[in-house]
Write an enzyme that holds these catalytic residues in place. Sequence first.
Site, PDB file in Angstrom:
ATOM      1  NE  ARG A 193      43.642  31.276  40.723  1.00  0.00           N
ATOM      2  CZ  ARG A 193      44.394  30.210  40.453  1.00  0.00           C
ATOM      3  NH1 ARG A 193      45.098  29.619  41.400  1.00  0.00           N
ATOM      4  NH2 ARG A 193      44.444  29.729  39.227  1.00  0.00           N
ATOM      5  CG  HIS A 212      40.473  28.559  41.268  1.00  0.00           C
ATOM      6  ND1 HIS A 212      40.871  27.702  40.269  1.00  0.00           N
ATOM      7  CD2 HIS A 212      40.521  29.803  40.717  1.00  0.00           C
ATOM      8  CE1 HIS A 212      41.144  28.403  39.173  1.00  0.00           C
ATOM      9  NE2 HIS A 212      40.958  29.676  39.426  1.00  0.00           N
ATOM     10  CG  ASN A 229      39.814  41.335  43.384  1.00  0.00           C
ATOM     11  OD1 ASN A 229      39.885  42.490  42.973  1.00  0.00           O
ATOM     12  ND2 ASN A 229      40.348  40.314  42.729  1.00  0.00           N
ATOM     13  N   GLY A 233      31.333  43.371  35.781  1.00  0.00           N
ATOM     14  CA  GLY A 233      32.747  43.316  35.393  1.00  0.00           C
ATOM     15  C   GLY A 233      32.813  43.041  33.898  1.00  0.00           C
ATOM     16  CB  ALA A 234      32.358  45.132  31.009  1.00  0.00           C
ATOM     17  N   GLY A 235      35.370  43.234  31.942  1.00  0.00           N
ATOM     18  CA  GLY A 235      36.771  43.062  31.541  1.00  0.00           C
ATOM     19  C   GLY A 235      36.910  41.885  30.589  1.00  0.00           C
ATOM     20  NE  ARG A 236      42.902  40.097  29.531  1.00  0.00           N
ATOM     21  CZ  ARG A 236      44.148  39.792  29.172  1.00  0.00           C
ATOM     22  NH1 ARG A 236      44.523  39.883  27.915  1.00  0.00           N
ATOM     23  NH2 ARG A 236      45.014  39.380  30.058  1.00  0.00           N
ATOM     24  CB  VAL A 237      36.627  37.001  32.952  1.00  0.00           C
ATOM     25  CG1 VAL A 237      35.612  35.926  33.300  1.00  0.00           C
ATOM     26  CG2 VAL A 237      38.042  36.498  33.197  1.00  0.00           C
ATOM     27  NE  ARG A 268      43.475  26.884  33.484  1.00  0.00           N
ATOM     28  CZ  ARG A 268      43.347  27.973  34.225  1.00  0.00           C
ATOM     29  NH1 ARG A 268      43.383  27.890  35.545  1.00  0.00           N
ATOM     30  NH2 ARG A 268      43.213  29.154  33.662  1.00  0.00           N
TER      31      ARG A 268
HETATM   32  N1  APR Z   1      32.233  47.358  39.958  1.00  0.00           N
HETATM   33  C1  APR Z   1      32.129  46.918  38.680  1.00  0.00           C
HETATM   34  N2  APR Z   1      33.201  46.595  37.922  1.00  0.00           N
HETATM   35  C2  APR Z   1      34.412  46.741  38.471  1.00  0.00           C
HETATM   36  C3  APR Z   1      34.595  47.207  39.808  1.00  0.00           C
HETATM   37  C4  APR Z   1      33.426  47.520  40.552  1.00  0.00           C
HETATM   38  N3  APR Z   1      33.503  47.966  41.804  1.00  0.00           N
HETATM   39  N4  APR Z   1      35.922  47.247  40.054  1.00  0.00           N
HETATM   40  C5  APR Z   1      36.550  46.813  38.948  1.00  0.00           C
HETATM   41  N5  APR Z   1      35.652  46.524  37.992  1.00  0.00           N
HETATM   42  C6  APR Z   1      35.884  46.066  36.627  1.00  0.00           C
HETATM   43  C7  APR Z   1      37.058  46.758  35.953  1.00  0.00           C
HETATM   44  O1  APR Z   1      36.709  48.071  35.531  1.00  0.00           O
HETATM   45  C8  APR Z   1      37.358  45.816  34.806  1.00  0.00           C
HETATM   46  O2  APR Z   1      36.676  46.184  33.609  1.00  0.00           O
HETATM   47  O3  APR Z   1      36.248  44.691  36.584  1.00  0.00           O
HETATM   48  C9  APR Z   1      36.849  44.453  35.291  1.00  0.00           C
HETATM   49  C10 APR Z   1      37.933  43.412  35.448  1.00  0.00           C
HETATM   50  O4  APR Z   1      38.408  43.126  34.173  1.00  0.00           O
HETATM   51  P1  APR Z   1      39.915  42.714  33.851  1.00  0.00           P
HETATM   52  O5  APR Z   1      40.840  43.654  34.535  1.00  0.00           O
HETATM   53  O6  APR Z   1      40.019  42.505  32.377  1.00  0.00           O
HETATM   54  O7  APR Z   1      40.070  41.328  34.615  1.00  0.00           O
HETATM   55  P2  APR Z   1      39.616  39.876  34.082  1.00  0.00           P
HETATM   56  O8  APR Z   1      40.745  39.225  33.402  1.00  0.00           O
HETATM   57  O9  APR Z   1      38.310  39.980  33.396  1.00  0.00           O
HETATM   58  O10 APR Z   1      39.424  39.121  35.486  1.00  0.00           O
HETATM   59  C11 APR Z   1      38.368  39.456  36.362  1.00  0.00           C
HETATM   60  O11 APR Z   1      38.106  37.211  37.146  1.00  0.00           O
HETATM   61  O12 APR Z   1      39.355  35.298  36.680  1.00  0.00           O
HETATM   62  C12 APR Z   1      39.149  36.350  37.593  1.00  0.00           C
HETATM   63  O13 APR Z   1      41.333  36.670  38.600  1.00  0.00           O
HETATM   64  C13 APR Z   1      40.371  37.228  37.731  1.00  0.00           C
HETATM   65  O14 APR Z   1      39.592  38.394  39.672  1.00  0.00           O
HETATM   66  C14 APR Z   1      39.768  38.493  38.269  1.00  0.00           C
HETATM   67  C15 APR Z   1      38.394  38.536  37.572  1.00  0.00           C
END
Ligand code: APR
Length: 310
Positions: free
Chosen positions: A87, A174, A94, A8-12, A150
């Site tokens: 959540r 959580h 998810n 998961g290369a999103g924000r987190v 927090r």
């Molecule tokens: N395999 C790999 N990556 C995936 C898949 C998958 N099957 N499905 C989704 N993703 C990736 C998305 O492409 C996206 O880049 O997960 C990433 C999620 O990133 P964001 O949408 O920016 O979400 P983020 O804020 O990082 O949160 C991720 O952490 O804190 C928790 O509630 C939050 O469940 C969420 C998770």
Amino acid sequence: MPRVTIIGAGRVGSTLAQRLLEQYNVDVVLLDIAPDLPRAIALDLMQARALGGHDRQIIGTNDYWDTAGSDVIVIAAGLPRKPGMTREDLISVNARIVIDATRQALARSPEAALLVITNPLDVMTYLAWRASGLPPHRVMGMAGVLDTARFRHFIAEALAVSWHDVSALVIGTHGDTMVPLPRYATVHGIPLTELLEEEAIAEIVHRTQFGGAELVQLFRNGSAYQAPAAAAAQMVACLLGQRRQLLPASVPLQGAYGVEDLCIGVPIYLGAQGVEQVVELDLTKPERDAFERSVTALQEAIKTASYLVD
Ligand code: APR
């Protein structure tokens, strides 16, 4: 060099990658389902290396084979909340993502420890544990460290002191039924209950419980990521043996706190072996009742998703 894979290369995930590279001296593999995204983030972070004073490697990929031989797998893939969502609204979508990511990653790194960040956290940790086939001490969810941060922040703010002085603890799920424990909060060793009125403490407890929702509201299109990434980085450092800490985390319970077959936030010793010990607190009746409300809420949420790993 220790190797950490973040799915998961999103924000987190990308913020965690940056923290690990800059602060904890590890190599990072960043995997995402989105084409090019992990490669873009890795390239950007590699270019930042020349300005950031470290020599670690980061690989961005869509291929699980690139994650082979990792010491820690972190799961941050999935959807974040939008305003108005709990959540729990994220469970079904998810759950599939987390179960698939766990199976694919563990097949290439069978010795790894597994740290889950995806929400709803305790449900996802439980499903990941079941899908992983790992012993319970190798699986955990990051939430208690974040919720405690927090809680500490709000206490420090209320007393206008540095967070350095504040120690605190949050257990339970959580989610809205999380259990901040004012009786275990101290400010430079002085119990919080001697420093603030009951009403002020109740306000801080409430703001902690809804700390994530407050940020979802403010972000409008996404959820918190800086503090979650910082909390996860701290736990990864423990798993890599860089430090041993007593901290709260969502872990599979098999009898502790009278709970079986469930992941929920409790204090643990976290070290290189993983969850080295669960610490059982001597809770008062109201604390115990609050924890049990948390357990009940979780049991219901898990029921809706556990068929996916059966
Ligand atoms: N395999 C790999 N990556 C995936 C898949 C998958 N099957 N499905 C989704 N993703 C990736 C998305 O492409 C996206 O880049 O997960 C990433 C999620 O990133 P964001 O949408 O920016 O979400 P983020 O804020 O990082 O949160 C991720 O952490 O804190 C928790 O509630 C939050 O469940 C969420 C998770």
